[in-house]
Design an enzyme around this catalytic site. Structure first.
Site, PDB file in Angstrom:
ATOM      1  N   SER A  94       0.827  -1.201   0.000  1.00  0.00           N
ATOM      2  CA  SER A  94       0.000   0.000   0.000  1.00  0.00           C
ATOM      3  C   SER A  94       0.862   1.253   0.000  1.00  0.00           C
ATOM      4  O   SER A  94       1.967   1.270   0.558  1.00  0.00           O
ATOM      5  CB  SER A  94      -0.858  -0.023   1.274  1.00  0.00           C
ATOM      6  OG  SER A  94      -1.431   1.234   1.517  1.00  0.00           O
TER       7      SER A  94
ATOM      8  N   LYS B 142       2.016  -3.700   6.642  1.00  0.00           N
ATOM      9  CA  LYS B 142       2.412  -3.675   5.221  1.00  0.00           C
ATOM     10  C   LYS B 142       3.924  -3.552   5.095  1.00  0.00           C
ATOM     11  O   LYS B 142       4.547  -4.238   4.293  1.00  0.00           O
ATOM     12  CB  LYS B 142       1.714  -2.521   4.490  1.00  0.00           C
ATOM     13  CG  LYS B 142       0.206  -2.706   4.346  1.00  0.00           C
ATOM     14  CD  LYS B 142      -0.127  -3.950   3.531  1.00  0.00           C
ATOM     15  CE  LYS B 142      -1.608  -4.248   3.491  1.00  0.00           C
ATOM     16  NZ  LYS B 142      -1.939  -5.601   3.014  1.00  0.00           N
TER      17      LYS B 142
ATOM     18  N   TYR C  55      -1.804  -0.969  11.000  1.00  0.00           N
ATOM     19  CA  TYR C  55      -2.084  -1.471   9.644  1.00  0.00           C
ATOM     20  C   TYR C  55      -0.900  -1.194   8.724  1.00  0.00           C
ATOM     21  O   TYR C  55      -0.390  -2.085   8.037  1.00  0.00           O
ATOM     22  CB  TYR C  55      -3.356  -0.824   9.074  1.00  0.00           C
ATOM     23  CG  TYR C  55      -3.533  -1.106   7.599  1.00  0.00           C
ATOM     24  CD1 TYR C  55      -3.962  -2.354   7.163  1.00  0.00           C
ATOM     25  CD2 TYR C  55      -3.234  -0.134   6.637  1.00  0.00           C
ATOM     26  CE1 TYR C  55      -4.092  -2.632   5.808  1.00  0.00           C
ATOM     27  CE2 TYR C  55      -3.364  -0.405   5.280  1.00  0.00           C
ATOM     28  CZ  TYR C  55      -3.790  -1.648   4.868  1.00  0.00           C
ATOM     29  OH  TYR C  55      -3.905  -1.922   3.527  1.00  0.00           O
TER      30      TYR C  55
HETATM   31  P1  NAD Z   1     -11.251  -6.632   1.255  1.00  0.00           P
HETATM   32  O1  NAD Z   1     -11.496  -6.597   2.711  1.00  0.00           O
HETATM   33  O2  NAD Z   1     -12.368  -6.368   0.328  1.00  0.00           O
HETATM   34  O3  NAD Z   1     -10.586  -8.035   0.841  1.00  0.00           O
HETATM   35  C1  NAD Z   1      -9.777  -8.762   1.714  1.00  0.00           C
HETATM   36  C2  NAD Z   1     -10.357 -10.154   1.780  1.00  0.00           C
HETATM   37  O4  NAD Z   1      -9.536 -10.949   2.633  1.00  0.00           O
HETATM   38  C3  NAD Z   1     -11.769 -10.177   2.353  1.00  0.00           C
HETATM   39  O5  NAD Z   1     -12.594 -10.892   1.471  1.00  0.00           O
HETATM   40  C4  NAD Z   1     -11.621 -10.905   3.679  1.00  0.00           C
HETATM   41  O6  NAD Z   1     -12.756 -11.676   3.984  1.00  0.00           O
HETATM   42  C5  NAD Z   1     -10.387 -11.741   3.436  1.00  0.00           C
HETATM   43  N1  NAD Z   1      -9.607 -12.096   4.621  1.00  0.00           N
HETATM   44  C6  NAD Z   1      -9.151 -11.284   5.607  1.00  0.00           C
HETATM   45  N2  NAD Z   1      -8.454 -12.004   6.492  1.00  0.00           N
HETATM   46  C7  NAD Z   1      -8.453 -13.280   6.056  1.00  0.00           C
HETATM   47  C8  NAD Z   1      -7.911 -14.496   6.537  1.00  0.00           C
HETATM   48  N3  NAD Z   1      -7.213 -14.561   7.679  1.00  0.00           N
HETATM   49  N4  NAD Z   1      -8.121 -15.627   5.828  1.00  0.00           N
HETATM   50  C9  NAD Z   1      -8.818 -15.591   4.673  1.00  0.00           C
HETATM   51  N5  NAD Z   1      -9.366 -14.481   4.174  1.00  0.00           N
HETATM   52  C10 NAD Z   1      -9.188 -13.348   4.866  1.00  0.00           C
HETATM   53  O7  NAD Z   1     -10.043  -5.626   0.977  1.00  0.00           O
HETATM   54  P2  NAD Z   1      -9.419  -5.163  -0.404  1.00  0.00           P
HETATM   55  O8  NAD Z   1      -9.680  -3.721  -0.530  1.00  0.00           O
HETATM   56  O9  NAD Z   1      -9.803  -6.089  -1.484  1.00  0.00           O
HETATM   57  O10 NAD Z   1      -7.887  -5.309  -0.052  1.00  0.00           O
HETATM   58  C11 NAD Z   1      -7.115  -6.430  -0.479  1.00  0.00           C
HETATM   59  C12 NAD Z   1      -5.682  -6.237  -0.024  1.00  0.00           C
HETATM   60  O11 NAD Z   1      -5.187  -5.016  -0.574  1.00  0.00           O
HETATM   61  C13 NAD Z   1      -5.501  -6.116   1.481  1.00  0.00           C
HETATM   62  O12 NAD Z   1      -4.302  -6.759   1.831  1.00  0.00           O
HETATM   63  C14 NAD Z   1      -5.387  -4.627   1.711  1.00  0.00           C
HETATM   64  O13 NAD Z   1      -4.637  -4.330   2.865  1.00  0.00           O
HETATM   65  C15 NAD Z   1      -4.644  -4.211   0.458  1.00  0.00           C
HETATM   66  N6  NAD Z   1      -4.829  -2.803   0.103  1.00  0.00           N
HETATM   67  C16 NAD Z   1      -6.102  -2.303  -0.039  1.00  0.00           C
HETATM   68  C17 NAD Z   1      -6.288  -0.969  -0.357  1.00  0.00           C
HETATM   69  C18 NAD Z   1      -7.663  -0.387  -0.452  1.00  0.00           C
HETATM   70  O14 NAD Z   1      -7.800   0.845  -0.303  1.00  0.00           O
HETATM   71  N7  NAD Z   1      -8.695  -1.148  -0.736  1.00  0.00           N
HETATM   72  C19 NAD Z   1      -5.171  -0.140  -0.575  1.00  0.00           C
HETATM   73  C20 NAD Z   1      -3.889  -0.678  -0.437  1.00  0.00           C
HETATM   74  C21 NAD Z   1      -3.742  -2.029  -0.098  1.00  0.00           C
HETATM   75  C1  WQD Z   2      -9.071   9.770   0.775  1.00  0.00           C
HETATM   76  C2  WQD Z   2      -9.226  11.266   1.016  1.00  0.00           C
HETATM   77  C3  WQD Z   2      -9.619  11.859   3.315  1.00  0.00           C
HETATM   78  C4  WQD Z   2     -13.516   9.996   3.701  1.00  0.00           C
HETATM   79  C5  WQD Z   2      -6.665   4.792   2.913  1.00  0.00           C
HETATM   80  C6  WQD Z   2      -5.628   4.103   3.740  1.00  0.00           C
HETATM   81  C7  WQD Z   2      -4.517   3.603   2.863  1.00  0.00           C
HETATM   82  C8  WQD Z   2      -5.066   2.753   1.720  1.00  0.00           C
HETATM   83  C9  WQD Z   2      -6.151   3.439   0.988  1.00  0.00           C
HETATM   84  C10 WQD Z   2      -5.014   0.483   2.413  1.00  0.00           C
HETATM   85  C11 WQD Z   2      -8.514  11.750   2.276  1.00  0.00           C
HETATM   86  C12 WQD Z   2     -10.802  12.208   2.453  1.00  0.00           C
HETATM   87  C13 WQD Z   2     -12.309  10.438   3.207  1.00  0.00           C
HETATM   88  C14 WQD Z   2     -14.526  10.957   4.018  1.00  0.00           C
HETATM   89  C15 WQD Z   2     -13.050  12.694   3.284  1.00  0.00           C
HETATM   90  N1  WQD Z   2      -5.646   1.546   2.207  1.00  0.00           N
HETATM   91  N2  WQD Z   2     -12.085  11.754   2.996  1.00  0.00           N
HETATM   92  N3  WQD Z   2     -14.247  12.264   3.767  1.00  0.00           N
HETATM   93  O1  WQD Z   2      -6.851   7.797   3.690  1.00  0.00           O
HETATM   94  O2  WQD Z   2      -5.949   8.169   1.340  1.00  0.00           O
HETATM   95  O3  WQD Z   2      -6.048   5.905   2.265  1.00  0.00           O
HETATM   96  O4  WQD Z   2      -7.157   3.888   1.915  1.00  0.00           O
HETATM   97  O5  WQD Z   2      -3.851   0.274   2.317  1.00  0.00           O
HETATM   98  O6  WQD Z   2      -3.670   2.876   3.677  1.00  0.00           O
HETATM   99  O7  WQD Z   2      -5.138   5.015   4.699  1.00  0.00           O
HETATM  100  O8  WQD Z   2      -8.121   6.981   1.654  1.00  0.00           O
HETATM  101  O9  WQD Z   2     -10.462   7.029   0.938  1.00  0.00           O
HETATM  102  O10 WQD Z   2      -9.951   7.139   3.406  1.00  0.00           O
HETATM  103  O11 WQD Z   2      -9.404   9.096   1.982  1.00  0.00           O
HETATM  104  O12 WQD Z   2     -12.849  13.901   3.101  1.00  0.00           O
HETATM  105  O13 WQD Z   2     -15.597  10.632   4.482  1.00  0.00           O
HETATM  106  O14 WQD Z   2     -10.613  11.532   1.239  1.00  0.00           O
HETATM  107  O15 WQD Z   2      -9.392  12.843   4.262  1.00  0.00           O
HETATM  108  O16 WQD Z   2      -8.008  13.001   2.015  1.00  0.00           O
HETATM  109  P1  WQD Z   2      -6.694   7.321   2.318  1.00  0.00           P
HETATM  110  P2  WQD Z   2      -9.571   7.484   2.024  1.00  0.00           P
END
Ligand code: NAD
Ligand code: WQD
Length: 342
Positions: free
Chosen positions: A128, A157, A153
């Site tokens: 991330s 990562k 969190y």
């Molecule tokens: P999500 O929660 O939709 O998907 C994650 C899935 O993993 C879920 O279906 C959940 O049920 C499953 N899961 C969690 N723990 C588990 C376990 N112990 N065993 C089996 N399944 C398990 O989230 P996502 O947005 O699809 O994110 C996927 C990956 O990408 C995560 O590792 C997340 O940290 C990373 N990521 C997400 C974002 C984002 O903003 N969505 C950004 C950067 C990184």
């Molecule tokens: C985006 C922008 C908020 C909600 C997060 C995690 C990051 C990654 C992606 C997993 C920011 C603003 C948000 C609201 C708002 N996930 N905002 N009103 O914080 O950039 O990243 O998700 O790895 O680790 O931190 O994403 O979508 O929460 O926010 O104004 O109700 O929107 O302040 O500027 P963020 P976000």
């Protein structure tokens, strides 16, 4: 010898995993999905089946359960795992750090352990942009120093990246790629799969779409006094299908033996900063509606701005984000409408 074309997707019922499954199948791979459904529904696997017309193997497995994971490795023949399974709520991780360290790290170490035990080579890890923290130079490249994590969190990562790097260095047959996602948004154009947050969304776009759908009363824009062009934060919003395609490119690089070292990192974003206000007004414009929003105080822990330098992914993976913000925000709204029966 022809490379094996089956990919195990852990957390494959989730938001990014389900979209990645679709794109992998479209690119000629077979997939096996495992998920414990802690943050998803089996319906998303059904959605993937409907989009692709394929009967995808799906097993309810907790990746923290080594015995269950071993059975999956024994049952299916694959060379590559994409490890999505993790908890991802930043605020919750501050309140419940052990929950995050236990799930995100144990599940990942179990995957790597099984790769080693079964002699399977390729691990693709969901990292991330959070690993960069409040970076000193923008846009961030893969060489921009990581800042100390500001949440458990984020720490999981950073630690998982390090674990993968060290294991790839130590174990002869193991290769790793970490993709650092920026802000994934939008849904599949079919509206059959998309993001399904439980409870009140933390992320911007689900909050926007739920407000438009009348599920939330008003969007709070967290901070309009940042040192940015319109005072609101800047982020790099990457379309979910583009993000899924980046996984296909990375899997191809691994399965075709094209990696230059044993462990590689790629930023996955668009390379373009977008402000919160710009996103909101674009959403209103492309979907022809007015959103109820108000300015609110800054949210603790938010960095003012972060966006990706994507040159490395563009040049080395041959991947580039293609979807416009407009199309992404249309798809996000189509998905929300379908979920709400609107
Ligand atoms: P999500 O929660 O939709 O998907 C994650 C899935 O993993 C879920 O279906 C959940 O049920 C499953 N899961 C969690 N723990 C588990 C376990 N112990 N065993 C089996 N399944 C398990 O989230 P996502 O947005 O699809 O994110 C996927 C990956 O990408 C995560 O590792 C997340 O940290 C990373 N990521 C997400 C974002 C984002 O903003 N969505 C950004 C950067 C990184
Ligand atoms: C985006 C922008 C908020 C909600 C997060 C995690 C990051 C990654 C992606 C997993 C920011 C603003 C948000 C609201 C708002 N996930 N905002 N009103 O914080 O950039 O990243 O998700 O790895 O680790 O931190 O994403 O979508 O929460 O926010 O104004 O109700 O929107 O302040 O500027 P963020 P976000």
């Amino acid at each position: 010898m022809e490379a094996k074309k089956t990919v195990l997707i852990s957390g494959g019922a989730g938001y990014i995993g389900s979209h990645t499954a679709v794109e992998l199948i479209g690119a000629g791979y077979d997939v096996v999905v495992i998920d414990n459904l802690s943050n998803s529904e089996e319906a998303s696997v059904e959605g993937v089946r409907r989009i692709t017309g394929r009967d995808i193997p799906f097993e309810i497995v907790d990746t923290c359960d080594m015995a269950a994971l071993r059975s999956v490795f024994a049952k299916y023949d694959f060379d590559t795992v994409i490890h999505f399974a993790a908890f991802k709520a930043v605020g919750e991780s501050v309140a419940e750090p052990l929950k995050y360290y236990a799930n995100n790290l144990v599940s990942f170490m179990n995957i790597v352990e099984m790769m080693k035990e079964f002699g399977r080579p390729n691990v693709l890890f969901s990292s991330s942009a959070t690993v960069y923290g409040d970076a000193e130079t923008l846009p961030v490249t893969e060489l921009t120093p990581r800042k100390p994590a500001t949440s458990p969190y984020g720490n999981t990562k950073q630690m998982a990246e390090d674990i993968l790097r060290d294991c790839c260095a130590a174990y002869a047959g193991l290769y790793g790629i970490a993709l650092r996602y920026f802000n994934p948004v939008g849904a599949h154009p079919s509206a059959l799969i998309g993001e399904l947050p439980r409870g009140v969304p933390n992320n911007l776009v689900p909050f926007v779409t739920q407000t438009a759908a009348g599920v939330r009363e008003c969007l709070s824009i967290f901070g309009d006094d940042y040192d940015t062009p319109d005072g609101t934060c800047l982020r790099d919003y990457i379309d979910i299908v583009d993000l899924a395609c980046a996984h296909v490119a990375a899997v191809r690089r691994m399965t075709e033996g094209k990696m230059e070292g044993k462990f590689e990192i790629f930023n996955v974003g668009t390379g373009h900063p977008v402000s919160v206000l710009e996103l909101v007004t674009t959403f209103e414009k492309v979907n022809g509606l007015k959103l109820n929003y108000r300015m609110a105080p800054r949210r603790a822990g938010d960095v003012p701005a972060v966006w990706a330098d994507t040159s490395r992914a563009n040049e080395v993976l041959g991947w580039k984000a293609e979807c416009s913000l407009e199309d992404t925000l249309r798809s996000a709204w189509e998905w929300e409408k379908r979920v709400r029966g609107l």
